[in-house]
Design a protein around this motif. Sequence first.
Motif, mmCIF file in Angstrom:
data_model
loop_
_atom_site.group_PDB
_atom_site.id
_atom_site.type_symbol
_atom_site.label_atom_id
_atom_site.label_comp_id
_atom_site.label_asym_id
_atom_site.label_seq_id
_atom_site.Cartn_x
_atom_site.Cartn_y
_atom_site.Cartn_z
ATOM 1 N N GLU A 1 1.176 -1.385 0.141
ATOM 2 C CA GLU A 1 -0.454 0.172 0.186
ATOM 3 C C GLU A 1 0.792 0.938 0.403
ATOM 4 N N HIS A 2 2.283 0.785 -0.125
ATOM 5 C CA HIS A 2 3.365 2.175 0.028
ATOM 6 C C HIS A 2 2.951 2.945 -0.921
ATOM 7 N N ASP A 3 3.349 4.240 -1.275
ATOM 8 C CA ASP A 3 3.620 4.644 -2.916
ATOM 9 C C ASP A 3 5.612 5.411 -2.420
ATOM 10 N N TYR A 4 6.087 3.988 -3.441
ATOM 11 C CA TYR A 4 7.344 4.290 -3.531
ATOM 12 C C TYR A 4 8.143 4.625 -4.582
ATOM 13 N N SER A 5 9.060 5.012 -4.642
ATOM 14 C CA SER A 5 9.465 5.673 -5.659
ATOM 15 C C SER A 5 10.785 4.536 -6.355
ATOM 16 N N LEU A 6 11.538 4.816 -7.756
ATOM 17 C CA LEU A 6 12.011 4.278 -8.095
ATOM 18 C C LEU A 6 13.978 4.707 -7.283
ATOM 19 N N THR A 7 13.670 5.840 -7.388
ATOM 20 C CA THR A 7 14.947 6.270 -6.464
ATOM 21 C C THR A 7 15.324 4.908 -5.207
ATOM 22 N N ASP A 8 14.218 5.466 -4.557
ATOM 23 C CA ASP A 8 14.032 5.291 -2.816
ATOM 24 C C ASP A 8 14.560 3.703 -3.032
ATOM 25 N N LEU A 9 13.714 3.082 -3.873
ATOM 26 C CA LEU A 9 14.275 1.426 -3.491
ATOM 27 C C LEU A 9 15.696 0.521 -4.231
ATOM 28 N N ALA A 10 16.172 1.393 -5.254
ATOM 29 C CA ALA A 10 17.543 1.736 -6.079
ATOM 30 C C ALA A 10 18.200 1.941 -4.756
ATOM 31 N N THR A 11 17.743 2.770 -4.151
ATOM 32 C CA THR A 11 18.718 3.540 -2.684
ATOM 33 C C THR A 11 18.729 1.854 -2.003
ATOM 34 N N TYR A 12 17.297 1.737 -2.032
ATOM 35 C CA TYR A 12 17.575 0.727 -0.580
ATOM 36 C C TYR A 12 18.592 -0.596 -0.595
ATOM 37 N N VAL A 13 18.436 -1.050 -2.352
ATOM 38 C CA VAL A 13 19.485 -2.265 -2.026
ATOM 39 C C VAL A 13 21.065 -1.577 -3.450
ATOM 40 N N GLY A 14 21.092 -0.614 -3.139
ATOM 41 C CA GLY A 14 22.419 -0.054 -3.525
ATOM 42 C C GLY A 14 22.645 -0.031 -5.124
ATOM 43 N N LEU A 15 21.805 0.502 -5.820
ATOM 44 C CA LEU A 15 21.999 0.092 -6.926
ATOM 45 C C LEU A 15 21.542 1.993 -7.035
ATOM 46 N N SER A 16 22.209 1.906 -8.345
ATOM 47 C CA SER A 16 21.444 3.120 -9.828
ATOM 48 C C SER A 16 20.427 3.243 -9.996
ATOM 49 N N PRO A 17 18.667 3.704 -9.761
ATOM 50 C CA PRO A 17 17.384 3.666 -10.912
ATOM 51 C C PRO A 17 17.989 2.751 -12.040
ATOM 52 N N TRP A 18 18.305 2.997 -12.638
ATOM 53 C CA TRP A 18 18.890 2.402 -14.472
ATOM 54 C C TRP A 18 19.057 0.858 -14.172
ATOM 55 N N HIS A 19 20.093 0.878 -13.211
ATOM 56 C CA HIS A 19 20.248 -0.601 -12.875
ATOM 57 C C HIS A 19 19.084 -1.171 -12.416
ATOM 58 N N PHE A 20 19.136 -0.487 -11.260
ATOM 59 C CA PHE A 20 17.656 -1.131 -10.555
ATOM 60 C C PHE A 20 16.579 -2.205 -11.356
ATOM 61 N N LEU A 21 16.493 -0.865 -12.200
ATOM 62 C CA LEU A 21 15.209 -0.910 -12.807
ATOM 63 C C LEU A 21 15.026 -2.005 -13.683
ATOM 64 N N ARG A 22 16.675 -2.483 -14.272
ATOM 65 C CA ARG A 22 16.947 -3.579 -15.933
ATOM 66 C C ARG A 22 16.796 -4.834 -14.927
ATOM 67 N N GLU A 23 17.409 -4.332 -13.946
ATOM 68 C CA GLU A 23 17.984 -5.990 -12.962
ATOM 69 C C GLU A 23 16.046 -6.689 -12.335
ATOM 70 N N PHE A 24 15.575 -5.741 -12.084
ATOM 71 C CA PHE A 24 13.937 -5.911 -11.522
ATOM 72 C C PHE A 24 13.276 -6.596 -12.663
ATOM 73 N N LYS A 25 13.603 -6.347 -13.933
ATOM 74 C CA LYS A 25 12.792 -6.745 -14.440
ATOM 75 C C LYS A 25 13.804 -7.840 -15.423
ATOM 76 N N LYS A 26 14.727 -7.829 -15.917
ATOM 77 C CA LYS A 26 15.226 -9.169 -15.915
ATOM 78 C C LYS A 26 15.220 -10.268 -15.002
ATOM 79 N N TYR A 27 14.593 -9.679 -14.509
ATOM 80 C CA TYR A 27 14.574 -10.861 -13.082
ATOM 81 C C TYR A 27 12.976 -11.862 -12.715
ATOM 82 N N THR A 28 12.461 -11.068 -12.917
ATOM 83 C CA THR A 28 11.129 -10.955 -13.104
ATOM 84 C C THR A 28 9.966 -10.782 -14.136
#
Length: 150
Positions: free
Chosen positions: A61-88
């Motif tokens: 239910e939380h409104d997440y931002s891509l930047t916050d999620l990427a920072t949470y796991v120590g990736l840049s937003p672009w790399h996080f987006l690419r890797e998330f789509k790759k694995y899911t």
Amino acid sequence: LCLLFDLLEQKENTLLKESMYLSTLARLISRYGRAKLTPAQLPEAQRKVEIVKDLLSSFPEHDYSLTDLATYVGLSPWHFLREFKKYTGLPPHSWLVQVRLQKARQLLKQGQSIAMTAQNSGFSDQSHFNRHFKKAVGVTPSQYLSTLNI
């Protein structure tokens, strides 16, 4: 670009807006850029994606931002987006919508009203919830409730 500009004017859906923004820029750069770069392989990326999936599943239910999620796991937003789509197989926003819909079905089965279900599942309003629910399940939430009462 028109879709991106229309989306950026909306108040909510931060995760979708940031994802669409980065995807659009990447598409433009890959199509019109002169240098063809191959993205680097990221060690432990799958584990980082799993960490974010656990977070999203726990609090959809939380409104997440891509930047916050990427920072949470120590990736840049672009790399996080690419890797998330790759694995899911889905971008983070689409995956989050699926998790929200799962939660919504549980809440509806527990007898919660459609309006409260929409709010408690993280949808911006009941119309937004109805649209996603019907697209995913094939029926509106009220039709779904009527099948539960049979």
